[in-house]
Motif scaffolding. Structure first.
Motif, PDB file in Angstrom:
ATOM      1  N   GLU A  56     -11.836   1.088  -5.619  1.00 23.22           N
ATOM      2  CA  GLU A  56     -13.236   1.435  -5.353  1.00 23.22           C
ATOM      3  C   GLU A  56     -13.727   0.797  -4.052  1.00 23.22           C
ATOM      4  OE1 GLU A  56     -15.153   0.260  -9.042  1.00 23.22           O
ATOM      5  OE2 GLU A  56     -15.023   2.339  -9.762  1.00 23.22           O
ATOM      6  N   LEU A  57     -12.907   0.946  -3.005  1.00 14.78           N
ATOM      7  CA  LEU A  57     -13.239   0.451  -1.677  1.00 14.78           C
ATOM      8  C   LEU A  57     -13.495   1.625  -0.738  1.00 14.78           C
ATOM      9  CD1 LEU A  57     -10.598  -2.389  -1.114  1.00 14.78           C
ATOM     10  CD2 LEU A  57     -13.053  -2.701  -1.494  1.00 14.78           C
ATOM     11  N   GLY A  58     -14.612   1.585  -0.032  1.00 14.63           N
ATOM     12  CA  GLY A  58     -14.832   2.525   1.046  1.00 14.63           C
ATOM     13  C   GLY A  58     -14.041   2.093   2.269  1.00 14.63           C
ATOM     14  N   SER A  59     -14.088   2.892   3.337  1.00 16.36           N
ATOM     15  CA  SER A  59     -13.295   2.539   4.514  1.00 16.36           C
ATOM     16  C   SER A  59     -13.902   3.076   5.802  1.00 16.36           C
ATOM     17  CB  SER A  59     -11.857   3.064   4.382  1.00 16.36           C
ATOM     18  OG  SER A  59     -11.825   4.479   4.355  1.00 16.36           O
ATOM     19  N   VAL A  60     -13.557   2.384   6.873  1.00 19.47           N
ATOM     20  CA  VAL A  60     -13.767   2.809   8.256  1.00 19.47           C
ATOM     21  C   VAL A  60     -12.414   2.662   8.942  1.00 19.47           C
ATOM     22  CG1 VAL A  60     -14.862   2.222  10.456  1.00 19.47           C
ATOM     23  CG2 VAL A  60     -16.192   2.120   8.329  1.00 19.47           C
ATOM     24  N   ILE A  61     -12.050   3.615   9.784  1.00 15.04           N
ATOM     25  CA  ILE A  61     -10.795   3.530  10.526  1.00 15.04           C
ATOM     26  C   ILE A  61     -11.058   2.924  11.903  1.00 15.04           C
ATOM     27  CG2 ILE A  61      -8.885   4.824  11.556  1.00 15.04           C
ATOM     28  CD1 ILE A  61      -8.794   4.719   8.528  1.00 15.04           C
ATOM     29  N   GLU A  62     -10.297   1.874  12.225  1.00 16.59           N
ATOM     30  CA  GLU A  62     -10.390   1.206  13.519  1.00 16.59           C
ATOM     31  C   GLU A  62      -9.115   1.475  14.322  1.00 16.59           C
ATOM     32  OE1 GLU A  62     -12.809  -0.593  14.859  1.00 16.59           O
ATOM     33  OE2 GLU A  62     -14.196  -0.836  13.170  1.00 16.59           O
ATOM     34  N   THR A  63      -9.248   1.523  15.644  1.00 19.06           N
ATOM     35  CA  THR A  63      -8.126   1.951  16.491  1.00 19.06           C
ATOM     36  C   THR A  63      -7.823   0.955  17.607  1.00 19.06           C
ATOM     37  OG1 THR A  63      -9.643   3.251  17.858  1.00 19.06           O
ATOM     38  CG2 THR A  63      -8.585   4.392  16.020  1.00 19.06           C
ATOM     39  N   GLY A  64      -8.123  -0.326  17.375  1.00 18.81           N
ATOM     40  CA  GLY A  64      -7.969  -1.313  18.432  1.00 18.81           C
ATOM     41  C   GLY A  64      -6.667  -2.084  18.419  1.00 18.81           C
ATOM     42  N   ALA A  65      -5.632  -1.553  17.775  1.00 22.16           N
ATOM     43  CA  ALA A  65      -4.338  -2.249  17.745  1.00 22.16           C
ATOM     44  C   ALA A  65      -3.853  -2.515  19.172  1.00 22.16           C
ATOM     45  CB  ALA A  65      -3.314  -1.417  16.989  1.00 22.16           C
ATOM     46  N   ARG A  66      -3.241  -3.680  19.380  1.00 24.56           N
ATOM     47  CA  ARG A  66      -2.935  -4.109  20.743  1.00 24.56           C
ATOM     48  C   ARG A  66      -1.738  -3.395  21.366  1.00 24.56           C
ATOM     49  NH1 ARG A  66      -5.032  -8.577  18.082  1.00 24.56           N
ATOM     50  NH2 ARG A  66      -6.585  -9.800  19.257  1.00 24.56           N
ATOM     51  N   PHE A  67      -0.648  -3.264  20.642  1.00 19.97           N
ATOM     52  CA  PHE A  67       0.586  -2.761  21.249  1.00 19.97           C
ATOM     53  C   PHE A  67       1.143  -1.543  20.529  1.00 19.97           C
ATOM     54  CE2 PHE A  67       0.363  -7.272  22.409  1.00 19.97           C
ATOM     55  CZ  PHE A  67       0.494  -7.177  23.789  1.00 19.97           C
ATOM     56  N   LEU A  68       0.282  -0.803  19.865  1.00 18.05           N
ATOM     57  CA  LEU A  68       0.717   0.351  19.090  1.00 18.05           C
ATOM     58  C   LEU A  68       1.240   1.472  19.975  1.00 18.05           C
ATOM     59  CD1 LEU A  68       0.879   1.653  16.255  1.00 18.05           C
ATOM     60  CD2 LEU A  68      -1.449   2.491  16.628  1.00 18.05           C
ATOM     61  N   LEU A  69       0.613   1.712  21.116  1.00 15.81           N
ATOM     62  CA  LEU A  69       1.009   2.810  21.989  1.00 15.81           C
ATOM     63  C   LEU A  69       2.005   2.390  23.061  1.00 15.81           C
ATOM     64  CD1 LEU A  69      -1.536   4.003  20.573  1.00 15.81           C
ATOM     65  CD2 LEU A  69      -2.003   5.213  22.707  1.00 15.81           C
ATOM     66  N   ASP A  70       1.922   1.150  23.496  1.00 15.71           N
ATOM     67  CA  ASP A  70       2.827   0.661  24.539  1.00 15.71           C
ATOM     68  C   ASP A  70       3.174  -0.794  24.228  1.00 15.71           C
ATOM     69  OD1 ASP A  70       4.127  -0.278  26.807  1.00 15.71           O
ATOM     70  OD2 ASP A  70       2.773   0.721  28.214  1.00 15.71           O
ATOM     71  N   PRO A  71       4.419  -1.092  23.872  1.00 18.66           N
ATOM     72  CA  PRO A  71       4.785  -2.463  23.509  1.00 18.66           C
ATOM     73  C   PRO A  71       4.784  -3.416  24.692  1.00 18.66           C
ATOM     74  CG  PRO A  71       6.730  -1.066  23.588  1.00 18.66           C
ATOM     75  CD  PRO A  71       5.551  -0.157  23.726  1.00 18.66           C
ATOM     76  N   THR A  72       4.612  -2.903  25.907  1.00 16.50           N
ATOM     77  CA  THR A  72       4.653  -3.757  27.094  1.00 16.50           C
ATOM     78  C   THR A  72       3.292  -4.007  27.719  1.00 16.50           C
ATOM     79  OG1 THR A  72       4.953  -1.947  28.694  1.00 16.50           O
ATOM     80  CG2 THR A  72       6.934  -2.786  27.596  1.00 16.50           C
ATOM     81  N   ALA A  73       2.247  -3.340  27.233  1.00 11.20           N
ATOM     82  CA  ALA A  73       0.922  -3.469  27.848  1.00 11.20           C
ATOM     83  C   ALA A  73      -0.153  -3.353  26.784  1.00 11.20           C
ATOM     84  CB  ALA A  73       0.721  -2.401  28.926  1.00 11.20           C
TER      85      ALA A  73
END
Length: 287
Positions: free
Chosen positions: A63-80
């Motif tokens: 019974e938890l609501g949610s918001v999606i966050e997209t601020g992961a640091r290295f998800l798209l580029d492991p070098t930057a």
């Protein structure tokens, strides 16, 4: 009106996602701000859709609501860190960011999330600001249209140092359907407005809210009681504007002590709601 609180999983990075969700629930929160990341519902994993379905079922059972966050640091580029963004000069890089945001929206729809939050990015040295604004507008319009098709609320978060840094920067975009992700602490960093005043001024455009303590002029997310945030004032403002969505605690540097910080943060917020209650001071512990 009873305010509803969530905790951001970027502050529980050393926990398995299921364990973090159960800890958040056991601590008394109403929801979770789920930062999609390599270890927390990886949006690029082969089984991402099945995993999203499983997490959706778990959230419903808790019974938890949610918001999606997209601020992961290295998800798209492991070098930057945080690259590429919506203002990256490389068109393929911008397309990769847009693709990620669309995937986040897909996951938000599957989880019945209240909103999906994202930011603009930092233009690299040598990038023309007018070009960056054009790229940003193009990307945002594509993302907002996709969110509308999926029935998801897209929210842009002004971030200190990014192309969209202040609430005025957000307002100047003028993109219909793009809501505001208001991080109240960022107002103290930029000095543009007092956080409570920002709540009142932008009440009709807010899609999601983040809260934490922060020192004026310093972009470091602090445990409550360690900065300059008037937390009771912000909560009073949110109540005054009849804000009914999740208020998301974001303590991204506290994963090493999440077992204590998650319940202590909510205890502080609840103490702020009690008439005449003394505010607890969160204990500082070795890192």
């Amino acid at each position: 009106m009873s305010l509803r609180f969530a905790y951001n999983t970027n502050g529980a990075a050393n926990h398995r996602l299921d364990d973090a969700l159960r800890l958040i629930k056991a601590s008394g929160y109403d929801g979770v701000a789920l930062t999609l990341d390599i270890h927390h519902l990886d949006p690029f994993a082969e089984n991402w859709a099945a995993e999203a379905g499983r997490v959706s079922s778990l959230l419903q059972s808790l019974e938890l609501g949610s918001v999606i966050e997209t601020g992961a640091r290295f998800l798209l580029d492991p070098t930057a860190k945080h690259e590429p963004t919506l203002v990256t000069a490389d068109a393929a890089g911008r397309a990769r960011r847009v693709g990620f945001l669309k995937r986040a929206i897909d996951i938000g729809a599957m989880l019945h999330s209240e909103a999906v939050s994202f930011w603009a990015g930092v233009p690299k040295p040598g990038v023309d600001r007018d070009d960056a604004r054009r790229w940003l507008s193009e990307g945002l319009r594509e993302v907002v249209a996709y969110a509308a098709d999926k029935g998801v609320v897209p929210c842009l978060e002004p971030e200190p140092g990014m192309l969209i840094e202040t609430l005025d920067d957000y307002a100047a975009l003028g993109i219909e359907g793009l809501r505001l992700a208001l991080d109240t602490g960022h107002c103290l960093v930029t000095g543009e407005r007092e956080p409570a005043a920002a709540v009142h001024e932008f009440a009709d455009r807010i899609g999601t809210v983040a809260i934490e303590d922060m020192a004026r002029g310093v972009h470091v997310h602090l445990p409550f009681g360690e900065g300059d945030m008037d937390v009771p004032g912000v909560l009073n403002a949110l109540e005054a504007v009849n804000y009914e969505k999740l208020i998301c605690v974001e303590l991204s540097r506290e994963s090493h002590r999440a077992d204590r910080m998650i319940p202590e943060a909510l205890a502080y917020l609840r103490a702020c709601r009690g008439p005449g209650a003394d505010l607890p001071v969160q204990e500082t512990r070795p890192q």
